[in-house]
Scaffold this motif. Structure first.
Motif, short mmCIF file in Angstrom:
data_model
loop_
_atom_site.label_atom_id
_atom_site.label_comp_id
_atom_site.label_asym_id
_atom_site.label_seq_id
_atom_site.Cartn_x
_atom_site.Cartn_y
_atom_site.Cartn_z
N GLU A 193 0.82 -1.21 0.00
CA GLU A 193 0.00 0.00 0.00
C GLU A 193 0.85 1.26 0.00
O GLU A 193 0.51 2.25 -0.63
CB GLU A 193 -0.90 0.00 1.24
CG GLU A 193 -1.80 1.18 1.34
CD GLU A 193 -2.71 1.09 2.54
OE1 GLU A 193 -2.54 1.91 3.47
OE2 GLU A 193 -3.57 0.20 2.58
N SER A 194 1.97 1.23 0.73
CA SER A 194 2.85 2.40 0.84
C SER A 194 4.29 1.93 0.82
O SER A 194 4.60 0.84 1.31
CB SER A 194 2.60 3.15 2.16
OG SER A 194 1.27 3.54 2.29
N CYS A 195 5.17 2.77 0.29
CA CYS A 195 6.60 2.46 0.24
C CYS A 195 7.37 3.72 0.61
O CYS A 195 7.16 4.78 0.02
CB CYS A 195 6.97 1.98 -1.16
SG CYS A 195 8.74 1.65 -1.38
N TYR A 196 8.25 3.58 1.58
CA TYR A 196 9.04 4.71 2.07
C TYR A 196 10.53 4.39 1.93
O TYR A 196 10.99 3.33 2.36
CB TYR A 196 8.74 4.99 3.55
CG TYR A 196 7.28 5.18 3.82
CD1 TYR A 196 6.67 6.41 3.61
CD2 TYR A 196 6.49 4.13 4.28
CE1 TYR A 196 5.32 6.59 3.85
CE2 TYR A 196 5.14 4.30 4.53
CZ TYR A 196 4.56 5.54 4.31
OH TYR A 196 3.23 5.70 4.55
N LYS A 205 4.30 -0.83 3.65
CA LYS A 205 3.10 -1.27 4.35
C LYS A 205 2.39 -2.26 3.44
O LYS A 205 2.07 -1.94 2.30
CB LYS A 205 2.16 -0.11 4.66
CG LYS A 205 0.93 -0.55 5.47
CD LYS A 205 -0.16 0.49 5.53
CE LYS A 205 0.27 1.75 6.19
NZ LYS A 205 -0.84 2.74 6.27
N GLY A 229 -3.40 7.87 8.82
CA GLY A 229 -3.78 8.78 7.75
C GLY A 229 -4.46 10.04 8.24
O GLY A 229 -5.17 10.67 7.47
#
Length: 150
Positions: free
Chosen positions: A91-94, A105, A142
């Protein structure tokens, strides 16, 4: 960007469906003035889009994990990031500082699905190893932060 723009952004982060009239009342401007400002914020790339906030559990995504990705010595970060983007469970990449190159995530339906996703992730060229943390519960996520640093 001035303090009014920051208040408009804060209001939109709280409710992206607010009308220009209501937004104008919140910041002390006419609806047309707010519409113009929002248009400028969109065209300049400050506001990049609007989306629905969905409860992951309501759509069957009951398992969330945060996965740290340790690169190989020869890994190309851009190639690894592109391969990560191909995994729909992410869902998310940092990109992060420290031993890990990325933290992602992952949201999936079951622990078995998480295992399969981790196996695919570990096969990406440039990934040496991973470190997973399974989320037990989410206290908040969020949430809009203050767009005004003052």
């Amino acid at each position: 960007m001035d303090s009014v723009d920051r208040r408009i952004i804060a209001a939109l982060r709280t409710n992206g469906r607010v009308t220009y009239a209501d937004l104008g009342r919140q910041v002390g401007l006419s609806a047309s003035a707010v519409h113009e400002r929002v248009g400028k914020l969109e065209s300049s790339g400050v506001i990049t889009g609007y989306h629905a906030v969905v409860d992951p559990r309501a759509i069957g995504l009951d398992v969330t994990a945060l996965v740290g990705i340790h690169p190989t010595d020869t890994a190309d970060d851009e190639d690894v990031a592109a391969a990560l983007a191909d995994l729909p469970e992410i869902e998310s990449c940092y990109r992060v500082a420290g031993d890990e190159a990325f933290v992602v995530k992952v949201r999936v339906a079951t622990v078995d699905d998480l295992e399969r996703a981790l196996n695919r992730l570990r096969r990406i060229q440039g990934v040496a190893r991973t470190r997973s943390t399974v989320v037990l519960s989410t206290r908040f996520e969020g949430r809009p932060n203050s767009a005004d640093p003052a």
